[in-house]
Design a protein around this motif. Structure first.
Motif, PDB file in Angstrom:
ATOM      1  N   SER A 113       0.733  -1.239   0.008  1.00  0.00           N
ATOM      2  CA  SER A 113       0.166   0.080  -0.031  1.00  0.00           C
ATOM      3  C   SER A 113       0.845   1.292  -0.016  1.00  0.00           C
ATOM      4  N   THR A 114       0.145   2.349  -0.365  1.00  0.00           N
ATOM      5  CA  THR A 114       1.012   3.731  -0.438  1.00  0.00           C
ATOM      6  C   THR A 114       1.846   3.812   1.078  1.00  0.00           C
ATOM      7  N   ALA A 115       1.030   3.832   2.223  1.00  0.00           N
ATOM      8  CA  ALA A 115       1.413   3.791   3.441  1.00  0.00           C
ATOM      9  C   ALA A 115       2.539   3.194   3.911  1.00  0.00           C
ATOM     10  N   GLU A 116       2.474   1.656   3.348  1.00  0.00           N
ATOM     11  CA  GLU A 116       3.568   0.934   3.756  1.00  0.00           C
ATOM     12  C   GLU A 116       4.928   1.264   3.064  1.00  0.00           C
ATOM     13  N   VAL A 117       4.801   1.801   1.480  1.00  0.00           N
ATOM     14  CA  VAL A 117       5.746   2.040   0.772  1.00  0.00           C
ATOM     15  C   VAL A 117       6.533   3.430   1.550  1.00  0.00           C
ATOM     16  N   VAL A 118       5.539   4.176   1.892  1.00  0.00           N
ATOM     17  CA  VAL A 118       6.290   5.833   2.401  1.00  0.00           C
ATOM     18  C   VAL A 118       6.858   5.249   3.784  1.00  0.00           C
ATOM     19  N   ALA A 119       6.322   4.538   4.557  1.00  0.00           N
ATOM     20  CA  ALA A 119       6.889   4.014   5.785  1.00  0.00           C
ATOM     21  C   ALA A 119       8.468   3.486   5.470  1.00  0.00           C
ATOM     22  N   LYS A 120       8.474   2.400   4.411  1.00  0.00           N
ATOM     23  CA  LYS A 120       9.733   1.927   4.157  1.00  0.00           C
ATOM     24  C   LYS A 120      10.694   2.873   3.501  1.00  0.00           C
ATOM     25  N   ARG A 149      10.717   6.191   4.069  1.00  0.00           N
ATOM     26  CA  ARG A 149      11.338   6.999   5.041  1.00  0.00           C
ATOM     27  C   ARG A 149      12.303   6.376   6.072  1.00  0.00           C
ATOM     28  N   ARG A 150      12.206   4.894   6.158  1.00  0.00           N
ATOM     29  CA  ARG A 150      13.291   4.318   7.059  1.00  0.00           C
ATOM     30  C   ARG A 150      14.608   4.116   6.236  1.00  0.00           C
ATOM     31  N   LEU A 151      14.298   3.924   5.063  1.00  0.00           N
ATOM     32  CA  LEU A 151      15.443   3.782   3.867  1.00  0.00           C
ATOM     33  C   LEU A 151      16.285   5.171   3.718  1.00  0.00           C
ATOM     34  N   PRO A 188      23.188   0.453   8.198  1.00  0.00           N
ATOM     35  CA  PRO A 188      22.326  -0.733   7.123  1.00  0.00           C
ATOM     36  C   PRO A 188      20.885  -0.350   7.468  1.00  0.00           C
ATOM     37  N   PHE A 189      20.219  -1.069   6.418  1.00  0.00           N
ATOM     38  CA  PHE A 189      18.908  -0.956   6.320  1.00  0.00           C
ATOM     39  C   PHE A 189      18.195  -2.418   6.500  1.00  0.00           C
ATOM     40  N   ARG A 190      17.233  -2.509   7.351  1.00  0.00           N
ATOM     41  CA  ARG A 190      16.507  -3.747   7.667  1.00  0.00           C
ATOM     42  C   ARG A 190      15.124  -3.742   6.946  1.00  0.00           C
ATOM     43  N   PRO A 244      12.747  -5.253  15.353  1.00  0.00           N
ATOM     44  CA  PRO A 244      11.676  -5.217  14.449  1.00  0.00           C
ATOM     45  C   PRO A 244      11.853  -4.745  12.971  1.00  0.00           C
ATOM     46  N   VAL A 245      11.336  -5.542  12.196  1.00  0.00           N
ATOM     47  CA  VAL A 245      11.556  -5.202  10.471  1.00  0.00           C
ATOM     48  C   VAL A 245      10.173  -4.813   9.979  1.00  0.00           C
ATOM     49  N   VAL A 246      10.124  -3.827   9.326  1.00  0.00           N
ATOM     50  CA  VAL A 246       8.946  -3.176   8.596  1.00  0.00           C
ATOM     51  C   VAL A 246       8.849  -3.561   7.059  1.00  0.00           C
TER      52      VAL A 246
END
Length: 90
Positions: free
Chosen positions: A13-20, A22-24, A33-35, A88-90
């Protein structure tokens, strides 16, 4: 140990991509590192990964891919620490 070959495409979803993303972005900015978990597999992207953007056009559609690439280590030198394995990993 060499990882098994894998080629998956996972839609979010758009919200999931935005969160990923942002963390990246935070990981890239701080050279850490990025998980991420993709289609059920947890992946650790090292800070030394190279970032590229790819554009493809054909057959009535266009595609942009944001890619991170890195070499797999030959030894266990870059194995995760125990405390990182519990994060935790998102």
């Amino acid at each position: 140990m060499t990882a098994a070959p894998r080629d998956v495409e996972q839609f979010y979803s758009t919200a999931e991509v935005v969160a990923k993303l942002r963390r990246l972005a935070d990981a890239l900015e701080t050279d850490k590192p990025f998980r991420i978990q993709i289609a059920g597999e947890r992946i650790r992207v090292p800070a030394r990964a190279r970032f590229s953007i790819e554009h493809e056009r054909g057959d009535g559609e266009e595609e942009i891919e944001f890619q991170l690439k890195w070499e797999l280590p030959d030894t266990d030198d870059e194995a995760e620490s125990d405390d990182e394995a519990d994060k935790p990993v998102v």
